[in-house]
Enzyme design. Sequence first.
Site, PDB file in Angstrom:
ATOM      1  N   MET A  25      -8.979   7.772  -0.945  1.00  0.00           N
ATOM      2  CA  MET A  25      -8.622   8.701  -1.827  1.00  0.00           C
ATOM      3  C   MET A  25      -6.821   8.783  -1.975  1.00  0.00           C
ATOM      4  SD  MET A  25     -11.338   9.365  -3.395  1.00  0.00           S
ATOM      5  CE  MET A  25     -12.545   8.330  -2.772  1.00  0.00           C
ATOM      6  N   CYS A  26      -6.106   8.110  -1.250  1.00  0.00           N
ATOM      7  CA  CYS A  26      -4.771   8.082  -1.352  1.00  0.00           C
ATOM      8  C   CYS A  26      -4.239   7.378  -2.640  1.00  0.00           C
ATOM      9  CB  CYS A  26      -4.190   7.182  -0.308  1.00  0.00           C
ATOM     10  SG  CYS A  26      -2.958   8.074   0.711  1.00  0.00           S
ATOM     11  N   HIS A  27      -3.094   8.082  -3.190  1.00  0.00           N
ATOM     12  CA  HIS A  27      -2.465   7.502  -4.187  1.00  0.00           C
ATOM     13  C   HIS A  27      -1.660   6.331  -3.772  1.00  0.00           C
ATOM     14  CE1 HIS A  27      -3.440  11.379  -5.925  1.00  0.00           C
ATOM     15  NE2 HIS A  27      -3.561  10.925  -6.864  1.00  0.00           N
ATOM     16  N   MET A  40       0.619  10.318   4.572  1.00  0.00           N
ATOM     17  CA  MET A  40      -0.372   9.333   4.891  1.00  0.00           C
ATOM     18  C   MET A  40       0.149   8.087   5.271  1.00  0.00           C
ATOM     19  SD  MET A  40      -2.989  10.928   5.351  1.00  0.00           S
ATOM     20  CE  MET A  40      -3.905   9.717   6.239  1.00  0.00           C
ATOM     21  N   GLU A  41       1.183   7.734   4.716  1.00  0.00           N
ATOM     22  CA  GLU A  41       1.916   6.589   5.046  1.00  0.00           C
ATOM     23  C   GLU A  41       2.496   6.587   6.452  1.00  0.00           C
ATOM     24  OE1 GLU A  41       1.945   7.918   1.965  1.00  0.00           O
ATOM     25  OE2 GLU A  41       1.167   6.050   0.768  1.00  0.00           O
ATOM     26  N   ASP A  99      -4.212  -3.697  21.094  1.00  0.00           N
ATOM     27  CA  ASP A  99      -4.601  -5.036  20.858  1.00  0.00           C
ATOM     28  C   ASP A  99      -3.891  -5.952  21.750  1.00  0.00           C
ATOM     29  OD1 ASP A  99      -6.004  -7.152  19.737  1.00  0.00           O
ATOM     30  OD2 ASP A  99      -4.007  -7.598  18.465  1.00  0.00           O
TER      31      ASP A  99
END
Lengths: 158, 158, 158, 158, 158, 158
Positions: free
Chosen positions: F74-76, F112-113, F127
């Site tokens: 839902m992130c723009h 969010m970024e 990893d």
Amino acid sequence: MELTHINEEGRARMVDVSTKEETLREAVAFSRVYMKRETLERIREGTIKKGDVLSVAQVAGIMGAKNTSHIIPMCHPIFISGCDLIFKMNFEMCCIDITATVKNTGQTGVEMEAMTAVSVAALTVYDMCKAVDREMIISDVMLLRKRGGKSGVFERKG
Amino acid sequence: MELTHINEEGRARMVDVSTKEETLREAVAFSRVYMKRETLERIREGTIKKGDVLSVAQVAGIMGAKNTSHIIPMCHPIFISGCDLIFKMNFEMCCIDITATVKNTGQTGVEMEAMTAVSVAALTVYDMCKAVDREMIISDVMLLRKRGGKSGVFERKG
Amino acid sequence: MELTHINEEGRARMVDVSTKEETLREAVAFSRVYMKRETLERIREGTIKKGDVLSVAQVAGIMGAKNTSHIIPMCHPIFISGCDLIFKMNFEMCCIDITATVKNTGQTGVEMEAMTAVSVAALTVYDMCKAVDREMIISDVMLLRKRGGKSGVFERKG
Amino acid sequence: MELTHINEEGRARMVDVSTKEETLREAVAFSRVYMKRETLERIREGTIKKGDVLSVAQVAGIMGAKNTSHIIPMCHPIFISGCDLIFKMNFEMCCIDITATVKNTGQTGVEMEAMTAVSVAALTVYDMCKAVDREMIISDVMLLRKRGGKSGVFERKG
Amino acid sequence: MELTHINEEGRARMVDVSTKEETLREAVAFSRVYMKRETLERIREGTIKKGDVLSVAQVAGIMGAKNTSHIIPMCHPIFISGCDLIFKMNFEMCCIDITATVKNTGQTGVEMEAMTAVSVAALTVYDMCKAVDREMIISDVMLLRKRGGKSGVFERKG
Amino acid sequence: MELTHINEEGRARMVDVSTKEETLREAVAFSRVYMKRETLERIREGTIKKGDVLSVAQVAGIMGAKNTSHIIPMCHPIFISGCDLIFKMNFEMCCIDITATVKNTGQTGVEMEAMTAVSVAALTVYDMCKAVDREMIISDVMLLRKRGGKSGVFERKG
């Protein structure tokens, strides 16, 4: 306390362009694919088994331009407002010359988008024809021109 | 009824490899980035503003290899079982030489993965350094070697 | 010298929109998925093995809208400022109707984003239910409305 | 302790296919794009401004097939061993019919890859022509045939 | 001749797994999202404005697992044969616990796919709820279990 | 007629931000990776087989920031104008602390970024080192600071 600060001194960053002004920008890049004369003729005749080489390469180049910021790690994401590729078959030198023009309005330029477009188009030519010619060489990938932005116009000499 | 059948005669297809046998395959590709001597020195000294050029280019090349089938339209998706890039700074000729070795076990080879790896690595070198040297040229992108598959071993001469 | 100029005459380009003005734009698209009555009932009851069909389809449609410029070759990259999908289960006609509304402020419109959203949502419905109903049909994918931009308001009749 | 267990009862999952056997699989899907007669003629004549519609749509469809597991949430990632699209221009019914054949050897089938290929190809036709015809309709997206896997041969009737 | 060999000594590579055998593998990973009690209640009640938090997070986690080799640079591309996420709302500790189980048959394991799935699901929970709770913390992202491959079974203690 | 309207009541949407004003925004996020002391020492010495852990993690984090809208449903989509990650090795607590600063000018923020950047960087550390230390834990993923936009400055306490 044992602390080792890392960065500052040489690791990668995506440089901050937030104070740069939005301007209309354009970049033109070039690449060349050398091949056997026979390969060039088959491209012209449309007898390469994988399909019409240049129309696939053109679509690939345009999609490559749009993918640039996902392919090149420190490249800023950007809105491309236009992208056009031109192919010239040169039978004298046995090569295909590819030119890409990319435009945008933004805080960073589109050099990498144009460079990526001509590289991906050239790689696609290689892929389409490699079954008949593994010795093709991609060469002369370079920026021909750019304008817009703080550094202004760049025009490659000779 | 007016019907125009299209294809057969020249449009693109991803050729069917479903009857080809799975073999261990390896491809080695090469690219070269010419630049100013000063640019090469700044890369060695680690004074390029965007960060350590070769370590970013190496990550970019490996991720490019994995992205090949999304970048090159008629390329089959493939499992890469290994990918390694080597960079050599050549101060005599003022260039960086990039070699990529890609391995897989599958029905199609990894030539395009190796070619894409060296191209993306070279484009990344360009991107990291373009603020100080817009005239760099990417050149000699070519397949050096491949083995595995029906067509067997290919070794580039000279 | 033998030169064959290609392009101008019919190959693909991403048309230049850099002189178009930024306006608020909105597009609404539609798609319909026909299925067996039993399939529709299982969707409503939530007994499809792969999970809640419509909530997955909704997420897929929104992500599809954001991916449009990577899926559709000549589509400009764009910033979507909003995306909403509505699903209606129609038990009389045995179908699900999907409507997507997409908004942005930019130089190009969001018709393709809305069309892609309803297509991807419909394909997801197919994927979630295909184990019980392979004969579903996706149909009536079309633009219902758009506004903003030079061409102004478009409203589909009938 | 207050605990609410979620899942089991209806949320999405990517179903486990690890015990299914690898077989050669093939799927054929279909889509149709209705348009104005004039649009169809311009496609045939190659006078659509964005370029040669069907060759771009073909590349888009093949790349769409390869992207399926990134577009459709619960779809398994898969190796496609071949993908071919055929376009038929039908001037009587004023539409373009698109057929995609996808092959692989694996634990899950390629129905979704074929369905996605014809959908993306149809959306690309829409995108290339929407400047002259906003009322095009994509319709009859369906699976025609599949074979391979536990469920064996599926052949759509009529 | 001045040559500086780079690599061998510390730059990144995607290690060669081409001689490892294909085995059935499974990995289970965990993450936890701490939040305000009120946020947890709004998730349960379904009153978060962006939609049903856990069903979106579940789709995101599964798509994240499939994207792992594009997100994590040195990760091998892999075929996931199954992926399932479970969410538990813990009102006593005010957190949501996320568990992801990923399976495949291949030459490398799926630990990173499971770790990525729980991380992306947790980030999605954050995104969906951040308008009401910016102080959420994602914590305890770890591997619970793995089996298959040369190193055999791993089971986290405690 | 039997119709079931779905949405309004809880399904996901990408909320409309088209009326929000464009402002300069910045977000800073944090993550921590706990590991064995020996693992931390090997990272510092550069003796991890997969390569220089922190330089790969840094590239991964930056690319993760650019990929956020493809990873978080839902992130723009957004233009990032700058992204920088800093790593601190803490030998007392046996962990690596990761901080990401992301900037943009736009209608939505970059929380969010930044959160995705620190998560992807942490997963990459995992990893690169998992062959020698499977018990690493990623923890304390949180937003430290944000400014810009309607909600103004947010500063995490303590």
